[in-house]
Design a protein around this motif. Structure first.
Motif, mmCIF file in Angstrom:
data_model
loop_
_atom_site.group_PDB
_atom_site.id
_atom_site.type_symbol
_atom_site.label_atom_id
_atom_site.label_comp_id
_atom_site.label_asym_id
_atom_site.label_seq_id
_atom_site.Cartn_x
_atom_site.Cartn_y
_atom_site.Cartn_z
ATOM 1 N N LEU A 6 14.690 -34.204 14.362
ATOM 2 C CA LEU A 6 15.051 -34.470 12.964
ATOM 3 C C LEU A 6 16.507 -34.906 12.855
ATOM 4 C CD1 LEU A 6 13.267 -31.468 11.173
ATOM 5 C CD2 LEU A 6 12.473 -33.822 11.377
ATOM 6 N N GLN A 7 17.373 -34.366 13.725
ATOM 7 C CA GLN A 7 18.773 -34.794 13.712
ATOM 8 C C GLN A 7 18.905 -36.225 14.229
ATOM 9 O OE1 GLN A 7 21.834 -31.537 14.765
ATOM 10 N NE2 GLN A 7 19.943 -30.756 15.696
ATOM 11 N N ASP A 8 18.146 -36.568 15.274
ATOM 12 C CA ASP A 8 18.197 -37.930 15.809
ATOM 13 C C ASP A 8 17.702 -38.944 14.792
ATOM 14 O OD1 ASP A 8 19.147 -36.842 18.145
ATOM 15 O OD2 ASP A 8 17.183 -36.811 19.147
ATOM 16 N N TYR B 40 8.278 -33.627 1.794
ATOM 17 C CA TYR B 40 8.795 -34.223 0.555
ATOM 18 C C TYR B 40 9.856 -35.292 0.793
ATOM 19 C CZ TYR B 40 6.549 -29.976 -1.123
ATOM 20 O OH TYR B 40 5.638 -28.976 -1.378
ATOM 21 N N ASN B 41 10.084 -35.608 2.067
ATOM 22 C CA ASN B 41 11.036 -36.669 2.439
ATOM 23 C C ASN B 41 12.406 -36.443 1.807
ATOM 24 O OD1 ASN B 41 11.804 -39.030 3.774
ATOM 25 N ND2 ASN B 41 11.308 -40.328 2.006
ATOM 26 N N GLU B 42 12.880 -35.205 1.883
ATOM 27 C CA GLU B 42 14.187 -34.844 1.355
ATOM 28 C C GLU B 42 15.064 -34.384 2.514
ATOM 29 O OE1 GLU B 42 13.847 -31.967 -1.731
ATOM 30 O OE2 GLU B 42 12.831 -33.334 -3.132
ATOM 31 N N PRO B 43 16.018 -35.204 2.944
ATOM 32 C CA PRO B 43 16.914 -34.817 4.045
ATOM 33 C C PRO B 43 17.697 -33.554 3.706
ATOM 34 C CG PRO B 43 17.084 -37.170 3.564
ATOM 35 C CD PRO B 43 16.289 -36.558 2.447
ATOM 36 N N SER C 65 26.415 -38.420 4.320
ATOM 37 C CA SER C 65 26.081 -39.177 5.530
ATOM 38 C C SER C 65 24.580 -39.390 5.696
ATOM 39 C CB SER C 65 26.639 -38.464 6.764
ATOM 40 O OG SER C 65 26.018 -37.200 6.930
ATOM 41 N N ILE C 66 23.767 -38.481 5.201
ATOM 42 C CA ILE C 66 22.313 -38.643 5.342
ATOM 43 C C ILE C 66 21.600 -38.649 3.987
ATOM 44 C CG2 ILE C 66 22.284 -37.597 7.635
ATOM 45 C CD1 ILE C 66 21.233 -35.031 6.344
ATOM 46 N N GLY C 67 22.369 -38.618 2.909
ATOM 47 C CA GLY C 67 21.741 -38.584 1.587
ATOM 48 C C GLY C 67 20.941 -37.314 1.362
ATOM 49 N N ALA C 68 21.548 -36.181 1.724
ATOM 50 C CA ALA C 68 20.825 -34.909 1.685
ATOM 51 C C ALA C 68 20.479 -34.499 0.254
ATOM 52 C CB ALA C 68 21.660 -33.818 2.346
#
Length: 573
Positions: free
Chosen positions: A95-97, A65-68, A134-137
């Motif tokens: 996934l973190q990188d 779902y492309n959700e960080p 920071s990642i738009g979670a």
């Protein structure tokens, strides 16, 4: 009326949004997923799978779902978490990188926590807020929340800080999972988290008769309908699979298409020529009656039609089944090589009943077969009671019928509770029931097969002798001799005796036929002689008639000439 109309319009404009979890089966029982933008509490004892549930929620959110997502860990470091889930195919480091996942480990020492009126979670909010931004979670996990309050006993402070934490997560607009450990008489250790959470899911890992089973139950879900039963779930190399079991309405689709059994003589016992597609078939009998052979013939016929078959074996290994079936002329290996036949072999004691159901459910979803075989289901009685096995099979049959998958069960009948399971339990669930009985007489044992029931179709009510040969399986009519039903060598002996009598009878009839033929020829010769004699007499009579006619003609001519001479006619010659 206007007020009611306005209320209806407001209700229509309000939509309860949900975030799909991506976990196999979980979205079905939550009717769409977790509440979007609100916290969900997952609680349970040690080893029940809380952390794995949370991590899969994040990973599936990223991949599907492309959700960080952000994972706040209070017990395990990022390296430890990544190592623990590598067996499931989750690459957390990657996934973190890619800046799609952020794992933040926060160490909380119980000795450093003192109960004061100034205690708050502002530091956590700052770190959590930074990680989200920071990642738009869109998804957040806190594992486990008890570590934040392990040193506190003031219920007022606990409740206030929990509300602040949950409100903070709502304000950030993230769908959050908070994990909690079970208390003695409460769902969580403090017994407060379940009251301030919008959705509470309880995980349970129990051991019954030395067999472990994991189960899931939705305790509450504010603003949404949800499944209320306990649901078994399986953790394997592909992650978590939850099996919904509440959809037991009798509204499954049906088909009028017919599929054959692989035994032509058995198909002839049904005017339709076989079984309905999507139906359930039970083959029961005592040990050694050929139940597995019939099941394998059913699977072999499906593969020959180009259909896929999934064979669940609870007694024999795939190699053993393939070898044994070669002796009766069935080559299963070629179907395996073509990808049409797949075996799933395990001992019943490997899992509990519900776990077996989840494993079967998952295997069917992955392989997508047209035909399924379970051989034998009576072995399941060793890991569950009669009612539990029946309940499992009800769920299995409903699932298969919903997907229009034809299934054949085999069952061992004995004079024990297993017999009750077969005859009174499973037999009432299936659409068709084939029984194989031992017929013992004249010092030998033979097999008799008959159709006990077949819903929606006519079927033969006669017993057929079931024969297994090097060329396959066949049914022959039970022979009725002078003293009753004959099978096996008794049938062969009686048939030979009658065949000998038939030959003698045929020879006697032939001799009589030849004698009649000779008499017929003699009679025909006499008739021909009389016919010739009659023709000679007839010809003699005709000769007299002709001579009289000639004489009459000559006399008439002479008389006319004499008349002419008297009249002076000189031209008369």
């Amino acid at each position: 009326m206007p007020k009611k109309k306005a209320t209806a319009e407001v209700a229509n404009n309000l939509t309860f949004l949900k975030t799909p979890t991506g976990i196999n089966g979980l979205d079905e029982i939550t009717l769409g997923g977790f509440p979007k933008g609100r916290p969900t509490l997952i609680c349970g004892g040690a080893g029940c799978g809380k952390t794995l549930f949370s991590l899969e929620f994040l990973v599936k959110g990223i991949e599907e779902y492309n959700e960080p997502g952000v994972f706040i860990a209070f017990e395990e470091k990022a390296e430890e978490l990544a190592l623990n889930v590598t067996s499931l195919g989750f690459d957390l480091k990657k996934l973190q990188d890619e800046k799609k996942l952020r794992i933040d480990y926060i160490h909380v020492d119980k000795s450093e926590i003192q109960e004061t009126g100034e205690y708050d979670l502002q530091g956590l909010f700052i770190r959590l807020g930074y990680a989200i931004d920071s990642i738009g979670a869109k998804r957040v996990v806190l594992d486990t929340v008890e570590n934040l309050f392990s040193g506190l006993t003031n219920e007022g402070i606990l409740r206030a800080e929990l509300r602040r934490l949950f409100q903070f997560l709502k304000d950030k607009g993230v769908t959050a999972i908070v994990t909690g450990e079970s208390g003695e008489k409460t769902l969580t250790r403090q017994g407060l988290e379940e009251y301030v959470s919008d959705c509470v899911i309880l995980l349970d890992h129990r051991v019954v008769n030395q067999i472990s089973t994991r189960r899931l139950r939705i305790v509450k879900y504010r603003g949404s309908l949800h499944g209320t039963n306990e649901y078994p779930f399986l953790i394997d190399g592909d992650g978590i699979s939850v099996l919904p079991v509440t959809s037991l309405k009798l509204d499954k689709p049906v088909s009028k298409d017919i599929i054959n059994s692989g035994i032509p003589s058995l198909d002839k016992m049904f005017p339709t020529g076989g079984f309905y597609k999507g139906s359930s078939i039970l083959t029961s009998g005592t040990a050694g009656t050929g139940k597995t052979s019939i099941a394998v013939s059913f699977a072999d016929a499906a593969c020959k039609r180009g259909e896929k078959c999934l064979y669940f074996a609870f007694e024999e290994s795939p190699a053993q089944i393939i070898r044994n079936m070669n002796s009766i002329g069935m080559d299963l290996q070629k179907h395996v090589d073509k990808g049409l036949l797949k075996f799933y072999a395990s001992r019943p004691t490997m899992y509990g009943l519900e776990m077996h159901l989840v494993a079967i459910h998952k295997a069917i979803q992955q392989f997508k077969p047209n035909v399924v075989v379970l051989d034998p289901i009576t072995n399941l009685i060793t890991i569950g009671s009669f009612s539990e096995v029946k309940s499992m099979l009800v769920r299995m049959i409903d699932f298969l019928q919903e997907n229009q998958i034809t299934v054949m069960f085999t069952a061992l009948t004995l004079n024990t509770v297993i017999n009750d399971l077969t005859d009174d339990g499973v037999s009432s669930l299936v659409d068709s029931w084939i029984c194989i009985k031992d017929i013992e007489m004249n010092g030998e044992r033979n097999r008799g097969l008959y159709v006990m029931k077949a819903r929606g179709m006519q079927h033969s009510n006669q017993i057929r002798e079931f024969v297994i040969t090097n060329d396959g399986l066949s049914l022959v009519d039970v022979y009725i001799g002078p003293e009753g039903i004959l099978t096996g060598s008794a049938r062969e002996s009686q048939m030979l005796l009658e065949e000998t009598g038939q030959v003698l009878h045929t020879n006697a009839v032939g001799r009589k036929d030849r004698e009649v033929l000779r008499k017929r020829k003699l009679l025909e010769a006499k008739i021909e002689s009389l016919k010739t004699e009659f023709e000679s007499a007839e010809e003699e009579l005709n000769k007299i008639y002709i001579e009289d006619e000639i004489k009459r003609g000559v006399m008439n001519k002479t008389r006319q000439q004499m008349t002419d001479l008297r009249s002076g006619n000189k031209d008369v010659k």
